[in-house]
Scaffold this motif. Structure first.
Motif, short mmCIF file in Angstrom:
data_model
loop_
_atom_site.label_atom_id
_atom_site.label_comp_id
_atom_site.label_asym_id
_atom_site.label_seq_id
_atom_site.Cartn_x
_atom_site.Cartn_y
_atom_site.Cartn_z
N VAL A 83 -13.49 8.08 20.04
CA VAL A 83 -14.45 7.88 18.95
C VAL A 83 -14.53 9.13 18.08
CG1 VAL A 83 -16.92 7.67 18.43
CG2 VAL A 83 -15.86 6.12 20.06
N THR A 84 -14.61 10.30 18.70
CA THR A 84 -14.73 11.54 17.94
C THR A 84 -13.51 11.77 17.06
OG1 THR A 84 -16.14 12.55 19.63
CG2 THR A 84 -15.00 14.04 18.13
N ALA A 85 -12.32 11.52 17.59
CA ALA A 85 -11.10 11.74 16.82
C ALA A 85 -11.06 10.85 15.58
CB ALA A 85 -9.87 11.49 17.69
N ILE A 86 -11.37 9.58 15.74
CA ILE A 86 -11.36 8.67 14.59
C ILE A 86 -12.43 9.05 13.59
CG2 ILE A 86 -11.69 6.27 13.88
CD1 ILE A 86 -10.56 5.45 16.62
N ASP A 87 -13.60 9.38 14.09
CA ASP A 87 -14.73 9.73 13.22
C ASP A 87 -14.43 10.99 12.40
OD1 ASP A 87 -17.39 9.34 12.24
OD2 ASP A 87 -18.07 10.94 13.57
N GLU A 88 -13.88 12.01 13.04
CA GLU A 88 -13.66 13.28 12.36
C GLU A 88 -12.44 13.27 11.45
OE1 GLU A 88 -15.73 16.21 15.72
OE2 GLU A 88 -13.59 16.38 15.29
N ILE A 89 -11.42 12.54 11.81
CA ILE A 89 -10.18 12.55 11.01
C ILE A 89 -10.25 11.55 9.86
CG2 ILE A 89 -7.70 12.17 11.04
CD1 ILE A 89 -7.72 13.07 13.97
N LEU A 90 -10.61 10.31 10.15
CA LEU A 90 -10.62 9.28 9.12
C LEU A 90 -11.91 9.25 8.31
CD1 LEU A 90 -8.97 6.29 11.03
CD2 LEU A 90 -7.88 8.04 9.61
N LYS A 91 -12.98 9.81 8.87
CA LYS A 91 -14.29 9.83 8.22
C LYS A 91 -14.71 8.44 7.72
CE LYS A 91 -13.71 14.65 6.79
NZ LYS A 91 -14.39 15.14 8.01
N VAL B 18 -13.37 3.82 4.64
CA VAL B 18 -13.98 4.12 3.34
C VAL B 18 -12.90 3.99 2.27
CG1 VAL B 18 -15.15 5.87 1.97
CG2 VAL B 18 -15.71 5.60 4.38
N ASP B 19 -11.98 4.94 2.21
CA ASP B 19 -10.88 4.82 1.25
C ASP B 19 -9.54 5.18 1.90
OD1 ASP B 19 -11.49 7.99 -0.49
OD2 ASP B 19 -11.18 7.48 1.61
N ARG B 20 -9.53 5.29 3.22
CA ARG B 20 -8.31 5.60 3.95
C ARG B 20 -8.21 4.67 5.14
NH1 ARG B 20 -8.63 11.70 5.65
NH2 ARG B 20 -6.44 11.35 6.15
N VAL B 21 -7.08 3.98 5.25
CA VAL B 21 -6.83 3.16 6.43
C VAL B 21 -5.61 3.73 7.14
CG1 VAL B 21 -7.88 1.06 5.52
CG2 VAL B 21 -5.45 1.50 5.12
N VAL B 22 -5.56 3.52 8.43
CA VAL B 22 -4.47 4.07 9.24
C VAL B 22 -3.66 2.92 9.80
CG1 VAL B 22 -5.75 4.14 11.41
CG2 VAL B 22 -3.95 5.81 11.00
N ALA C 2 -3.54 4.26 1.19
CA ALA C 2 -4.55 3.96 0.17
C ALA C 2 -4.71 2.45 0.10
CB ALA C 2 -4.11 4.50 -1.18
N GLU C 3 -5.95 1.99 0.04
CA GLU C 3 -6.21 0.57 -0.02
C GLU C 3 -5.93 0.04 -1.43
OE1 GLU C 3 -9.80 -0.73 2.51
OE2 GLU C 3 -10.28 1.29 1.84
N MET D 230 0.84 -1.19 0.00
CA MET D 230 0.00 0.00 0.00
C MET D 230 0.88 1.24 0.00
SD MET D 230 -3.09 -0.97 2.65
CE MET D 230 -1.99 -1.24 4.02
N ASP D 231 0.44 2.27 -0.68
CA ASP D 231 1.19 3.51 -0.76
C ASP D 231 0.73 4.47 0.33
OD1 ASP D 231 2.53 2.62 -3.03
OD2 ASP D 231 0.87 3.29 -4.32
N ALA D 232 1.70 5.03 1.03
CA ALA D 232 1.36 5.97 2.10
C ALA D 232 0.89 7.29 1.53
CB ALA D 232 2.58 6.20 3.00
N ILE D 233 -0.12 7.85 2.16
CA ILE D 233 -0.62 9.17 1.78
C ILE D 233 -0.50 10.06 3.02
CG2 ILE D 233 -2.59 10.51 0.96
CD1 ILE D 233 -3.69 7.98 -0.26
N VAL D 234 0.31 11.07 2.95
CA VAL D 234 0.47 11.97 4.07
C VAL D 234 -0.34 13.23 3.81
CG1 VAL D 234 2.08 13.25 5.50
CG2 VAL D 234 2.77 11.06 4.52
N LYS D 235 -1.33 13.46 4.65
CA LYS D 235 -2.18 14.63 4.50
C LYS D 235 -2.23 15.39 5.82
CE LYS D 235 -5.23 12.71 0.93
NZ LYS D 235 -6.64 12.42 0.55
N PRO D 236 -1.37 16.38 5.99
CA PRO D 236 -1.38 17.11 7.26
C PRO D 236 -2.68 17.85 7.45
CG PRO D 236 0.02 18.22 5.65
CD PRO D 236 -0.37 16.90 5.05
#
Length: 222
Positions: free
Chosen positions: A159-167, A128-132, A90-91, A1-7
């Motif tokens: 829960v809020t942090a994961i929900d808001e950041i990773l969507k 969805v389309d982003r895994v951590v 990216a998956e 998988m290719d890393a995607i860095v999005k600050p």
């Protein structure tokens, strides 16, 4: 998988307004934060209040050790959850189920008595389309655990942090912990566990998903 860095932008005027304050930035330090010397003097006062002589050889270095321990135990006040979950992947193939990291051990401190509580966190999300990276979920637990907390608040913050950041499509968190303020003082009931849960998205909407989450946690546990 290719890393995607999005600050994630952290300035209040930036597009990250959709992120909660505790997610987008570390807490602001107190304007008049005590110095290390003042903190050590406060520990000496507590030693004397307990009935001990702060000048006795055995506890002479205790104030210094306590302040150093505080810096380690409460390092979460200098860490930002958005930074922890900033690097995603990216998956390479479609994945349509939840990812669960079970039995994440943690140590925290109750904000009411400043006594430890410790246990395990279980964290799941449906990407969805982003895994951590899996270790980042454990790191996120530590960020919030290393602050003065209540277990209920800590559960909701994760829960809020994961929900808001990773969507993701959904998030589920369960925390099981023993609280020293209940085990060694007050009612003195060692071994009693407090369990908190929080669900968002697909986990909240579908009771079957909650059952699968809870079953996955219990399977393999003894």
């Amino acid at each position: 998988m290719d890393a995607i860095v999005k600050p994630w932008p952290k300035h209040p005027s930036a597009p990250s307004q959709s992120l909660s304050e505790h997610v987008r930035a570390a807490p602001q330090p107190l304007e008049n934060r005590p110095t290390r010397e003042q903190a050590e003097e406060a520990v000496r006062t507590l030693i004397a209040f307990a009935g001990e002589n702060p000048a006795r050889e055995g506890v002479l270095e205790t104030p210094k050790r306590v302040v150093e321990a505080y810096e380690e135990m409460f390092r979460g006040y200098t860490e930002c959850p958005a930074d922890v979950l900033d690097k995603t992947f990216a998956e390479s193939e479609s994945y349509d189920d939840f990812v669960l990291v079970r039995d994440i051990t943690f140590n925290s401190h109750c904000e009411h008595h400043m006594m430890p509580f410790f246990g395990k966190a279980h964290v799941a999300y449906r990407p969805v389309d982003r895994v951590v990276g899996l270790s980042k979920l454990a790191r996120l637990v530590d960020v919030y655990a290393h602050r003065l907390q209540t277990q209920e608040h800590m559960t909701a913050q994760i829960v809020t942090a994961i929900d808001e950041i990773l969507k993701p499509k959904g998030v589920a968190v369960m925390i099981e912990a023993e609280h020293m303020c209940m085990s060694i003082r007050g009612v003195t009931k060692p071994g009693a566990l407090t369990v908190t849960t929080q669900f968002r998205g697909s986990f909240r909407d579908d009771p079957n998903e909650q059952v699968r989450f809870l079953t996955s946690i219990r399977s393999g546990q003894r």
